[in-house]
Scaffold this active site. Structure first.
Site, PDB file in Angstrom:
ATOM      1  N   GLY A 142      35.359 -18.124  64.345  1.00  0.00           N
ATOM      2  CA  GLY A 142      36.745 -17.900  64.743  1.00  0.00           C
ATOM      3  C   GLY A 142      37.295 -16.616  64.162  1.00  0.00           C
ATOM      4  N   CYS A 191      29.059  -9.231  60.632  1.00  0.00           N
ATOM      5  CA  CYS A 191      28.463 -10.274  61.501  1.00  0.00           C
ATOM      6  C   CYS A 191      28.424  -9.779  62.947  1.00  0.00           C
ATOM      7  N   SER A 214      24.610 -17.008  74.581  1.00  0.00           N
ATOM      8  CA  SER A 214      25.835 -17.011  73.762  1.00  0.00           C
ATOM      9  C   SER A 214      25.769 -18.086  72.689  1.00  0.00           C
ATOM     10  N   SER A 231      40.991  -7.198  70.248  1.00  0.00           N
ATOM     11  CA  SER A 231      40.302  -5.964  69.846  1.00  0.00           C
ATOM     12  C   SER A 231      40.674  -5.537  68.434  1.00  0.00           C
ATOM     13  N   PHE A 239      41.664   4.831  68.004  1.00  0.00           N
ATOM     14  CA  PHE A 239      42.054   3.440  68.269  1.00  0.00           C
ATOM     15  C   PHE A 239      43.559   3.295  68.449  1.00  0.00           C
ATOM     16  N   ILE A 287      36.985 -19.202  71.512  1.00  0.00           N
ATOM     17  CA  ILE A 287      35.913 -19.435  70.549  1.00  0.00           C
ATOM     18  C   ILE A 287      34.742 -20.199  71.191  1.00  0.00           C
ATOM     19  N   GLU A 311      32.595  -9.546  71.811  1.00  0.00           N
ATOM     20  CA  GLU A 311      31.861  -8.798  70.777  1.00  0.00           C
ATOM     21  C   GLU A 311      32.303  -7.346  70.711  1.00  0.00           C
ATOM     22  N   PRO A 369      45.152 -15.370  69.748  1.00  0.00           N
ATOM     23  CA  PRO A 369      45.854 -15.106  71.009  1.00  0.00           C
ATOM     24  C   PRO A 369      46.426 -13.682  71.065  1.00  0.00           C
TER      25      PRO A 369
HETATM   26  P1  TGC Z   1      37.739  -0.302  59.936  1.00  0.00           P
HETATM   27  O1  TGC Z   1      38.656   0.334  58.944  1.00  0.00           O
HETATM   28  O2  TGC Z   1      37.004   0.561  60.883  1.00  0.00           O
HETATM   29  O3  TGC Z   1      36.663  -1.191  59.154  1.00  0.00           O
HETATM   30  C1  TGC Z   1      37.026  -2.048  58.102  1.00  0.00           C
HETATM   31  C2  TGC Z   1      35.837  -2.097  57.136  1.00  0.00           C
HETATM   32  O4  TGC Z   1      34.696  -2.656  57.810  1.00  0.00           O
HETATM   33  C3  TGC Z   1      33.617  -1.700  57.838  1.00  0.00           C
HETATM   34  N1  TGC Z   1      32.982  -1.851  59.165  1.00  0.00           N
HETATM   35  C4  TGC Z   1      31.807  -2.440  59.365  1.00  0.00           C
HETATM   36  N2  TGC Z   1      30.910  -2.945  58.519  1.00  0.00           N
HETATM   37  C5  TGC Z   1      29.774  -3.475  59.053  1.00  0.00           C
HETATM   38  N3  TGC Z   1      29.546  -3.518  60.378  1.00  0.00           N
HETATM   39  C6  TGC Z   1      30.436  -3.024  61.256  1.00  0.00           C
HETATM   40  N4  TGC Z   1      30.215  -3.097  62.575  1.00  0.00           N
HETATM   41  C7  TGC Z   1      31.629  -2.442  60.771  1.00  0.00           C
HETATM   42  N5  TGC Z   1      32.723  -1.883  61.348  1.00  0.00           N
HETATM   43  C8  TGC Z   1      33.539  -1.513  60.341  1.00  0.00           C
HETATM   44  C9  TGC Z   1      34.272  -0.362  57.618  1.00  0.00           C
HETATM   45  O5  TGC Z   1      33.354   0.555  57.057  1.00  0.00           O
HETATM   46  C10 TGC Z   1      35.384  -0.718  56.643  1.00  0.00           C
HETATM   47  O6  TGC Z   1      34.793  -0.923  55.390  1.00  0.00           O
HETATM   48  P2  TGC Z   1      35.616  -0.640  54.018  1.00  0.00           P
HETATM   49  O7  TGC Z   1      34.643  -0.976  52.945  1.00  0.00           O
HETATM   50  O8  TGC Z   1      35.971   0.816  54.108  1.00  0.00           O
HETATM   51  O9  TGC Z   1      36.808  -1.534  54.063  1.00  0.00           O
HETATM   52  O10 TGC Z   1      38.551  -1.455  60.676  1.00  0.00           O
HETATM   53  P3  TGC Z   1      39.623  -1.390  61.843  1.00  0.00           P
HETATM   54  O11 TGC Z   1      40.643  -2.436  61.590  1.00  0.00           O
HETATM   55  O12 TGC Z   1      40.068   0.037  62.030  1.00  0.00           O
HETATM   56  O13 TGC Z   1      38.783  -1.891  63.111  1.00  0.00           O
HETATM   57  C11 TGC Z   1      37.835  -1.166  63.724  1.00  0.00           C
HETATM   58  C12 TGC Z   1      37.407  -1.838  65.061  1.00  0.00           C
HETATM   59  C13 TGC Z   1      38.464  -1.692  66.141  1.00  0.00           C
HETATM   60  C14 TGC Z   1      36.152  -1.092  65.467  1.00  0.00           C
HETATM   61  C15 TGC Z   1      37.101  -3.348  64.836  1.00  0.00           C
HETATM   62  O14 TGC Z   1      38.263  -4.055  64.609  1.00  0.00           O
HETATM   63  C16 TGC Z   1      36.378  -3.981  66.014  1.00  0.00           C
HETATM   64  O15 TGC Z   1      35.157  -3.918  66.093  1.00  0.00           O
HETATM   65  N6  TGC Z   1      37.138  -4.628  66.961  1.00  0.00           N
HETATM   66  C17 TGC Z   1      36.535  -5.420  68.025  1.00  0.00           C
HETATM   67  C18 TGC Z   1      36.684  -6.882  67.708  1.00  0.00           C
HETATM   68  C19 TGC Z   1      35.521  -7.682  68.171  1.00  0.00           C
HETATM   69  O16 TGC Z   1      34.451  -7.192  68.460  1.00  0.00           O
HETATM   70  N7  TGC Z   1      35.684  -8.999  68.192  1.00  0.00           N
HETATM   71  C20 TGC Z   1      34.604  -9.881  68.511  1.00  0.00           C
HETATM   72  C21 TGC Z   1      34.981 -11.311  68.184  1.00  0.00           C
HETATM   73  S1  TGC Z   1      33.582 -12.400  68.108  1.00  0.00           S
HETATM   74  C22 TGC Z   1      33.076 -12.568  69.681  1.00  0.00           C
HETATM   75  O17 TGC Z   1      33.518 -11.956  70.593  1.00  0.00           O
HETATM   76  C23 TGC Z   1      31.982 -13.534  69.872  1.00  0.00           C
HETATM   77  S2  TGC Z   1      31.417 -13.705  71.494  1.00  0.00           S
HETATM   78  C24 TGC Z   1      29.953 -14.393  71.112  1.00  0.00           C
HETATM   79  C25 TGC Z   1      29.191 -15.003  72.189  1.00  0.00           C
HETATM   80  O18 TGC Z   1      29.633 -15.981  72.815  1.00  0.00           O
HETATM   81  O19 TGC Z   1      28.037 -14.530  72.350  1.00  0.00           O
HETATM   82  P1  FAD Z   2      42.532  -7.070  74.283  1.00  0.00           P
HETATM   83  O1  FAD Z   2      42.176  -6.673  72.898  1.00  0.00           O
HETATM   84  O2  FAD Z   2      43.925  -7.481  74.570  1.00  0.00           O
HETATM   85  O3  FAD Z   2      42.133  -5.880  75.269  1.00  0.00           O
HETATM   86  C1  FAD Z   2      42.521  -5.861  76.650  1.00  0.00           C
HETATM   87  C2  FAD Z   2      42.068  -4.527  77.254  1.00  0.00           C
HETATM   88  O4  FAD Z   2      42.660  -3.444  76.519  1.00  0.00           O
HETATM   89  C3  FAD Z   2      40.561  -4.331  77.153  1.00  0.00           C
HETATM   90  O5  FAD Z   2      40.108  -3.628  78.275  1.00  0.00           O
HETATM   91  C4  FAD Z   2      40.419  -3.465  75.908  1.00  0.00           C
HETATM   92  O6  FAD Z   2      39.228  -2.685  75.909  1.00  0.00           O
HETATM   93  C5  FAD Z   2      41.664  -2.588  76.021  1.00  0.00           C
HETATM   94  N1  FAD Z   2      42.028  -2.047  74.709  1.00  0.00           N
HETATM   95  C6  FAD Z   2      42.434  -2.718  73.598  1.00  0.00           C
HETATM   96  N2  FAD Z   2      42.665  -1.863  72.594  1.00  0.00           N
HETATM   97  C7  FAD Z   2      42.354  -0.633  73.053  1.00  0.00           C
HETATM   98  C8  FAD Z   2      42.354   0.673  72.484  1.00  0.00           C
HETATM   99  N3  FAD Z   2      42.700   0.898  71.210  1.00  0.00           N
HETATM  100  N4  FAD Z   2      42.001   1.727  73.269  1.00  0.00           N
HETATM  101  C9  FAD Z   2      41.624   1.531  74.557  1.00  0.00           C
HETATM  102  N5  FAD Z   2      41.596   0.302  75.160  1.00  0.00           N
HETATM  103  C10 FAD Z   2      41.953  -0.744  74.414  1.00  0.00           C
HETATM  104  N6  FAD Z   2      36.052 -14.313  69.823  1.00  0.00           N
HETATM  105  C11 FAD Z   2      35.686 -14.919  68.656  1.00  0.00           C
HETATM  106  O7  FAD Z   2      36.260 -14.646  67.595  1.00  0.00           O
HETATM  107  N7  FAD Z   2      34.697 -15.861  68.638  1.00  0.00           N
HETATM  108  C12 FAD Z   2      34.030 -16.234  69.760  1.00  0.00           C
HETATM  109  O8  FAD Z   2      33.124 -17.077  69.697  1.00  0.00           O
HETATM  110  C13 FAD Z   2      34.400 -15.614  71.006  1.00  0.00           C
HETATM  111  N8  FAD Z   2      33.800 -16.020  72.149  1.00  0.00           N
HETATM  112  C14 FAD Z   2      34.255 -15.513  73.353  1.00  0.00           C
HETATM  113  C15 FAD Z   2      33.753 -16.051  74.538  1.00  0.00           C
HETATM  114  C16 FAD Z   2      34.245 -15.587  75.763  1.00  0.00           C
HETATM  115  C17 FAD Z   2      33.735 -16.192  77.036  1.00  0.00           C
HETATM  116  C18 FAD Z   2      35.193 -14.533  75.801  1.00  0.00           C
HETATM  117  C19 FAD Z   2      35.672 -13.997  77.112  1.00  0.00           C
HETATM  118  C20 FAD Z   2      35.702 -14.025  74.620  1.00  0.00           C
HETATM  119  C21 FAD Z   2      35.256 -14.513  73.385  1.00  0.00           C
HETATM  120  N9  FAD Z   2      35.803 -14.062  72.174  1.00  0.00           N
HETATM  121  C22 FAD Z   2      35.433 -14.647  70.982  1.00  0.00           C
HETATM  122  C23 FAD Z   2      36.933 -13.124  72.182  1.00  0.00           C
HETATM  123  C24 FAD Z   2      36.526 -11.672  72.414  1.00  0.00           C
HETATM  124  O9  FAD Z   2      35.927 -11.124  71.284  1.00  0.00           O
HETATM  125  C25 FAD Z   2      37.790 -10.907  72.812  1.00  0.00           C
HETATM  126  O10 FAD Z   2      38.141 -11.347  74.112  1.00  0.00           O
HETATM  127  C26 FAD Z   2      37.595  -9.397  72.786  1.00  0.00           C
HETATM  128  O11 FAD Z   2      37.388  -8.930  71.475  1.00  0.00           O
HETATM  129  C27 FAD Z   2      38.776  -8.643  73.429  1.00  0.00           C
HETATM  130  O12 FAD Z   2      40.002  -9.121  72.992  1.00  0.00           O
HETATM  131  P2  FAD Z   2      41.148  -9.552  74.053  1.00  0.00           P
HETATM  132  O13 FAD Z   2      40.525 -10.441  75.064  1.00  0.00           O
HETATM  133  O14 FAD Z   2      42.279 -10.063  73.259  1.00  0.00           O
HETATM  134  O15 FAD Z   2      41.519  -8.215  74.790  1.00  0.00           O
END
Ligand code: TGC
Ligand code: FAD
Length: 387
Positions: free
Chosen positions: A133, A241, A94, A141, A386, A166, A366, A137
């Site tokens: 970041g 990213c 990570s 997703s 979604f 984060i 992720e 809170p």
């Molecule tokens: P949507 O309308 O689908 O997309 C907005 C714009 O972005 C483009 N796009 C992408 N481009 C590159 N790569 C991707 N993976 C892309 N996904 C979408 C898309 O084409 C569009 O472009 P444009 O030019 O038309 O504006 O956006 P939406 O708001 O409907 O969201 C879609 C959704 C739900 C899939 C997205 O919000 C999502 O992936 N949600 C999950 C959030 C998530 O993964 N968070 C992670 C936080 S970081 C983390 O967890 C770090 S842990 C790290 C560690 O410790 O290892």
């Molecule tokens: P929620 O979005 O509230 O989801 C809760 C449940 O509902 C999940 O099962 C989800 O799949 C489900 N759900 C949500 N929406 C839908 C839908 N439309 N349809 C069906 N099911 C749905 N984030 C960063 O930005 N940077 C980091 O460095 C980072 N590091 C992390 C490290 C750890 C250890 C953890 C646990 C998380 C980290 N995250 C980070 C945050 C992580 O990306 C989020 O926890 C993740 O994206 C899910 O968001 P949430 O926890 O708010 O769950």
């Protein structure tokens, strides 16, 4: 005993010499410098401050970026680093994922030349640490709903809001923070010590205990005008990213699964019940073969997505399918290994329980398993589910 890996289909033949060499170097590093202390760090909930510089010395940070002191490896080479690190612990992987894919990558892709020169070389050496970041809170997703805002006032940006969960938050020298501006979401570089910026660690985790997880708090935080990443433009930028990081996680999860398979195989060959080794029972063999098969399938999947990425042909949805398959596969292997170790599997004298707890986070971050499913579902049906 050194870890010998798992390669039932000789997938390693498909790697270049450089990729194999990188994998072996990281494998030795994990054997010598992670395995002896990881149990202690997991139990104590500590991240070893020596890891960043050692990873930097090995060229493991931002390894697929070119220039600025980065190793310039192929995507498969980068992925194999993640695989080997996660064989040790998901928390170590990570750290490296966030540093490379979520902080160095956006600086590389969206930053000014001055930002790249200032941060990339020392981040590659592990002398500076970064965090990413995006999540808040109330918006995990669905990051599009974020409340964090950046307002331009005179010769400053004023940042307000909160980020949660984060990785490396409180130990970072620089945070890549995504915030809403008047017209669109943009990325900002917030340096440690910026006025109005504070962090708080999240305690009591069952999972990723050897990794730092924090909240970032911005209260009228003042940033210079050049803190913005000039090339960042809308939600597309952080999502780009995430695709880099999901790619690395797809390899990383295989490492954790390999560790669990290896432990379960050795344990069941050595422990006897009913007068013969556990591994001689059909039910046990079936579980071992299921693990081997799933890991082999995952290895072929990441090799292919890696080569597609190298050719510039990997689509985000294809990467999501890999993350979805491989993390679920690894979690299942960890649970199966835990089962095959019986009571021993619930103690930290063995690895599978630690991997199992860690992988619960990997399954969620992720983009959760549900979110990856809906990304691929939308791709194949043309219908978004979604909302
Ligand atoms: P949507 O309308 O689908 O997309 C907005 C714009 O972005 C483009 N796009 C992408 N481009 C590159 N790569 C991707 N993976 C892309 N996904 C979408 C898309 O084409 C569009 O472009 P444009 O030019 O038309 O504006 O956006 P939406 O708001 O409907 O969201 C879609 C959704 C739900 C899939 C997205 O919000 C999502 O992936 N949600 C999950 C959030 C998530 O993964 N968070 C992670 C936080 S970081 C983390 O967890 C770090 S842990 C790290 C560690 O410790 O290892
Ligand atoms: P929620 O979005 O509230 O989801 C809760 C449940 O509902 C999940 O099962 C989800 O799949 C489900 N759900 C949500 N929406 C839908 C839908 N439309 N349809 C069906 N099911 C749905 N984030 C960063 O930005 N940077 C980091 O460095 C980072 N590091 C992390 C490290 C750890 C250890 C953890 C646990 C998380 C980290 N995250 C980070 C945050 C992580 O990306 C989020 O926890 C993740 O994206 C899910 O968001 P949430 O926890 O708010 O769950």
């Amino acid at each position: 005993m050194p870890f010998s890996g798992l390669d039932y289909y000789n997938v390693e033949d498909l790697y270049s010499d450089e990729e194999r060499q990188v994998m072996q170097t990281l494998r030795r590093f994990v054997d010598d410098e992670i395995m002896p202390s990881i149990g202690r760090h997991f139990r104590a909930g500590t991240f070893d401050p020596a890891w960043p510089r050692r990873l930097g010395e090995l060229g493991a940070l931002g390894a697929s970026l070119k220039g600025y002191g980065c190793a310039g490896l192929s995507p498969v080479g980068y992925g194999l680093i993640m695989q080997e690190l996660e064989r040790g612990d998901s928390g170590v992987r990570s750290f490296a994922s966030v540093q490379g894919s979520l902080v160095m990558y956006p600086i590389f892709a969206f930053g000014s030349e001055a930002q790249k020169d200032r941060w990339l070389p020392k981040m590659a050496r592990g002398e500076a640490i970064g965090c990413f970041g995006l999540s808040e809170p109330d918006f995990g997703s669905n990051p599009a709903g974020m409340r964090c805002s950046a307002k331009r006032v005179g010769d400053k940006w004023i940042l307000n809001g909160e980020k949660r969960w984060i990785t490396s938050g409180s130990i970072a020298d620089v945070a890549v923070v995504w915030a809403k501006t008047e017209d669109k979401i943009r990325g900002f570089l917030v340096e440690r010590g910026a006025k109005g910026f504070s962090t708080r660690n999240i305690e009591g985790k069952f999972s990723l205990r050897a990794s730092v997880t924090s909240e970032l708090i911005f209260e009228d935080c003042e940033l210079p005008l050049d803190a913005v990443l000039p090339g960042s433009s809308g939600l597309r930028s952080p999502l780009e990213c995430l695709s880099q990081a999901r790619f690395g996680i797809s390899f990383g999860a295989i490492g954790a699964a390999m560790a669990c398979y290896d432990e379960a195989l050795n344990y069941t060959r050595e422990r006897a019940q009913f007068g013969k080794p556990l591994a001689s029972h059909q039910l046990v063999q079936q579980k071992l073969v299921d693990m081997l098969q799933a890991i082999t399938q995952a290895q072929l999947m990441v090799w292919r997505i890696g080569r597609l990425k190298e050719a510039g042909r990997a689509r985000p949805q294809q990467i999501s399918l890999c993350k979805r398959n491989n993390v679920k596969m690894a979690l299942k292997c960890a649970r199966t290994a835990r089962e095959l170790l019986g009571a021993s599997g619930i103690t930290d004298a063995y690895q599978c329980g630690r991997h199992m707890c860690n992988l619960e986070s990997v399954y969620t971050y992720e983009g959760t398993d549900h979110i990856q499913t809906l990304i691929v579902g939308q791709d194949i049906t043309g219908i978004s589910a979604f909302q």
